[in-house]
Scaffold this active site. Structure first.
Site, PDB file in Angstrom:
ATOM      1  N   ASP A 150       0.846  -1.188   0.000  1.00 52.68           N
ATOM      2  CA  ASP A 150       0.000   0.000   0.000  1.00 52.68           C
ATOM      3  C   ASP A 150       0.890   1.251   0.000  1.00 52.68           C
ATOM      4  O   ASP A 150       1.966   1.242  -0.599  1.00 52.68           O
ATOM      5  CB  ASP A 150      -0.938  -0.033   1.212  1.00 52.68           C
ATOM      6  CG  ASP A 150      -2.282   0.585   0.936  1.00 52.68           C
ATOM      7  OD1 ASP A 150      -2.327   1.801   0.703  1.00 52.68           O
ATOM      8  OD2 ASP A 150      -3.300  -0.136   0.961  1.00 52.68           O
ATOM      9  N   HIS A 227      -3.738   5.962   3.382  1.00 51.24           N
ATOM     10  CA  HIS A 227      -4.436   4.748   2.953  1.00 51.24           C
ATOM     11  C   HIS A 227      -3.791   3.480   3.510  1.00 51.24           C
ATOM     12  O   HIS A 227      -4.478   2.584   4.024  1.00 51.24           O
ATOM     13  CB  HIS A 227      -4.445   4.712   1.426  1.00 51.24           C
ATOM     14  CG  HIS A 227      -5.350   3.699   0.811  1.00 51.24           C
ATOM     15  ND1 HIS A 227      -4.972   2.387   0.595  1.00 51.24           N
ATOM     16  CD2 HIS A 227      -6.608   3.803   0.322  1.00 51.24           C
ATOM     17  CE1 HIS A 227      -5.960   1.737   0.011  1.00 51.24           C
ATOM     18  NE2 HIS A 227      -6.969   2.572  -0.159  1.00 51.24           N
ATOM     19  N   SER A 557     -11.164  -1.032  -0.674  1.00 55.71           N
ATOM     20  CA  SER A 557      -9.875  -1.017   0.031  1.00 55.71           C
ATOM     21  C   SER A 557     -10.054  -1.327   1.507  1.00 55.71           C
ATOM     22  O   SER A 557      -9.174  -1.909   2.132  1.00 55.71           O
ATOM     23  CB  SER A 557      -9.206   0.361  -0.092  1.00 55.71           C
ATOM     24  OG  SER A 557      -8.588   0.528  -1.328  1.00 55.71           O
TER      25      SER A 557
END
Length: 774
Positions: A150, A227, A557
């Protein structure tokens, strides 16, 4: 489009490539991923010495380029030995074209830019300290390591990545490490929770054409975007009491496998225009490293559409991760609600769609005519509930979409502004800049009754498009329209029903093979609270000065790491189970009813969701611990699958990597006969008959279990299951059965669904059946 796509990365155009590289500009230099035949791989004698492997492939590349096209000199940026066999290199397009058909090259394709697909969810899933799966796996604390590919991780002051005294060190089999840089102090940040932190940027820098600007972004494992921190803590973050986002969702925030270990591999970076980029060459290098590190689960909340599986680096890398016994969990993508929008479609990966949970953040819009509409908001501050405020449409003030600098202060000042569809925090900032008091923003045009919360900077409510239209009609039909917004805080409620399949969640059928059902399952992906970086605001807007420990965002996600953590616990509880058995256990025990006892609905239209929306159903962690039967599949079975969809021996060699030539003539099998825990059948326009075959293995405590079949035929078909009874014993642990679906003519493009279930009185082993008329 889901909020995660808006605030984290805008949608990136993914290059769809063929088996060859076309010539457009002779001097254009790009990055290409090159998969080579096993005979030309780096020899075992140098396999563990990085510079010798690099020298081998550099010599190989120079050797297949004739002198007249050897300039500019190609430059290797990665070599691959576990996730794939080959390398990534910078070269001119005409050089790539020349070697495309060389007998030693299996396939070559340009580096792609993939996208990121961006508490209450553990309790919603039934994961308490006393629950079956947590007890059986001790929360994953027997050594499970989850690799998260990520944007990195932000452990500074983040309690989600703290390790208490009860957490043991990672298993001795784990070979990973934490890499230190000036901005990432591995000694201070890494512990028995965060056991690995690496970063991969060569592909990204090569595609940009210059080094990363470290004034804007940390060239290290440190997450400056948010994220990666969010997904890692969702998968395996430590329990943090009193967590909240600006007062919302207060409670204990924790990951799924709270005692598992996290290894992060940073593969996503910012482009010069501020958008995000996850280069396939970097991702494949990280997967190569994760396999070498011997992790247990790889979590990939990223992806994008691809031409073929043999041109998709994540699918190739995942195939070889599965070969090493690693479960690969992926996101279905945020391109819904249309059909054929799911990504990460290889049958060997777990593909996760997104669902809602039973927690809302209601913001009620009350109009001067007495009508009210429920929206959602994460705004904290002055409540407008005490009085009505003048209301105006942004289109009557210079910008229907409420663009910054285009709204008239004379019209907007002191008013609530109704905007067109957009990103709420950005629109709120524009309204605030023009002197406005608040905003009302509609959700996507094809989202129906679905909306999701934003990290609001300003009083505002996100409502459905239908409600926004009703508000607009009130504005244009009233001389002095007024409204107020009532913020109701955090509400746990049975209404609306949950879970529901989100509007943005990618849907099937499978573009590569419609006989393989995708997505595989759904998991919580709406308004998920988890850890956040200290380097970025919760809205990702530069005008937002807030820094928070936790953030609430949505996307597949967020759904993916839920399943990653559950898979890690299952692997600890059942160390002998293969990745396909773990996937099967989650699929066949998934549930299909909501908290009201009715069929799980599609949030777009409120109708019952089908297998192309929710796969096998909503993941049920505790039931997955004891599924009764599992559908096992090996990498050899997946090779047969690749034969069945028409791949050539050279294309299959990209996955096999062992130098053997696959003879597909000896592997005659229908695509739908892959031993998958779900059924997807394709009938012709005028109907027809399809038979698919399966094998199930008894993994329950009773070795003499007897299972009887129950089935629901998809409407418009007849369904036959043979045999109707499976009797297992010590010698017959695996048994076979077939299902046959017959149907008449139906309208083009329609589909229906049913199910087949096996029960021994203790277990219910359910598989959905989707039937499509082409």
């Amino acid at each position: 489009m889901s909020r995660t796509l808006i605030i984290v990365l805008s949608f990136l155009n993914v290059i769809v490539v063929g088996t060859s590289v076309g010539v457009e500009q002779a001097d254009e230099v790009s990055t290409y991923i090159v998969h080579i035949a096993h005979a030309h791989a780096a020899p075992p004698a140098v396999a563990n010495t990085a510079h010798l492997v690099h020298a081998h492939y550099n010599s190989f590349l120079q050797g297949i380029l004739p002198p007249h096209i050897s300039e500019p000199t190609p430059k290797l940026i990665y070599t691959y030995s576990l996730a794939a066999t080959g390398f990534a290199a910078r070269m001119a397009k005409y050089q790539a074209t020349h070697i495309t058909n060389h007998p030693s090259i299996l396939v070559i394709y340009p580096d792609e830019r993939l996208e990121l697909y961006t508490t209450q969810s553990p309790s919603f899933l039934g994961l308490s300290p006393s629950s079956g799966l947590v007890q059986a796996s001790k929360g994953g604390d027997r050594g499970a390591v989850i690799a998260v590919l990520d944007t990195g991780v932000y452990p500074k002051g983040r309690r989600s990545f703290a390790a208490d005294s009860s957490l043991p060190p990672p298993p001795r089999t784990f070979h990973g490490r934490c890499d230190s840089t000036r901005s990432f102090n591995a000694t201070a940040y890494c512990n028995n929770k965060l056991v690995g932190a690496k970063y991969f940027y060569a592909g990204h820098e090569a595609n940009m054409g210059h080094p990363i600007d470290e004034r804007r972004e940390s060239k290290s494992p440190l997450d400056t975007e948010g994220h990666g921190t969010h997904t890692a803590s969702t998968a395996a973050g430590s329990a943090v009491p009193g967590a909240n986002f600006v007062g919302y969702a207060n409670g204990t925030a924790q990951g799924m496998a709270i005692h598992a270990h996290i290894a992060t591999y940073k593969v996503c970076w910012r482009l010069d225009n501020g958008q995000g980029s996850c280069s396939s060459s970097d991702i494949l290098a990280a997967m190569d490293e994760a396999i070498a590190d011997r992790v247990d689960v790889i979590s990939l909340s990223l992806g994008g559409p691809s031409g073929q599986l043999y041109q998709e680096s994540t699918s190739i890398g995942a195939f070889n991760a599965i070969r090493a016994g690693i479960v690969v969990s992926t996101a279905a993508g945020n391109d819904g609600p249309g059909f054929r929008t799911a990504n990460n479609l290889a049958p060997w990966v777990v593909t996760v769609g997104a669902s809602s949970i039973n927690r809302q953040f209601p913001a009620l819009v009350v109009l001067g005519n007495g009508q009210s509409y429920v929206g959602t908001s994460l705004y904290t501050g002055q409540n407008t509930a005490s009085s009505f405020i003048p209301l105006v449409y942004g289109g009557n003030a210079g910008s229907g979409s409420c663009e910054s600098g285009r709204l008239s202060r004379n019209v907007v000042a002191g008013k609530i502004v109704l905007c067109d569809v957009g990103y709420a925090p950005q629109q709120e900032a524009a309204v605030q800049q023009a002197g406005g008091f608040g905003t009302i923003v509609p959700s996507g045009s094809n989202y129906g009754d679905f909306f999701q919360s934003s990290s609001d900077l300003f009083p505002g409510s996100t409502v459905t498009l239908a409600n926004a239209r009703a508000i607009y009609l009130y504005i244009i039909s009233t001389i002095n329209p007024v409204a107020r917004i009532e913020f109701r805080g955090t509400v746990i409620s049975q209404s609306p029903s949950a879970p529901r399949v989100t509007a943005f969640s990618g849907r099937g059928p499978n573009r590569f093979a419609p006989e393989i059902l995708k997505p595989d399952m759904i998991a919580p992906g709406v308004d998920i609270i988890a850890a956040w970086t200290g380097e970025n605001s919760p809205s990702s807007l530069s005008i937002d000065s807030r820094r928070v420990e936790f953030n609430i965002i949505s996307g597949t996600s967020m759904a993916c790491p839920h399943v990653s953590g559950i898979a890690a616990m299952l692997k600890v509880a059942h160390p002998s189970w293969s990745p396909s058995a773990i996937k099967s256990a989650m699929m066949t025990t998934a549930y299909n009813v909501d908290n009201g006892g009715n069929s799980i609905k599609n949030s777009v239209d409120g109708q019952a969701a089908g297998p192309f929306e929710l796969g096998s159903g909503h993941v049920n962690p505790n039931n997955a611990l004891d599924p009764g039967l599992v559908y096992n599949a090996t990498t050899d079975d997946y090779i047969t699958f690749l034969c069945s969809i028409g791949y050539t021996p050279r294309e299959i060699a990209i996955f096999a990597r062992d130098g053997t030539t696959t003879d597909c003539s000896s592997r005659r099998q229908n695509v739908g006969d892959l031993n998958y825990p779900a059924f997807s059948m394709v009938l012709g326009r005028n109907g027809g008959q399809v038979t698919q075959r399966r094998s199930v293995t008894n993994v329950g405590d009773n070795i003499n279990a007897v299972y009887n079949v129950g089935s629901v035929a998809p409407p418009g078909t007849t369904l036959t299951v043979t045999p109707q009874r499976l009797a297992f014993d010590a010698q017959r642990k695996t048994l076979n059965y077939t299902i046959t679906v017959s149907g008449g003519a139906a309208s083009s493009g329609t589909y229906s669904w049913g199910s087949v279930s096996w029960s021994d009185g203790q277990h219910m082993v359910r598989s959905p059946i989707a039937v499509t008329w082409q």
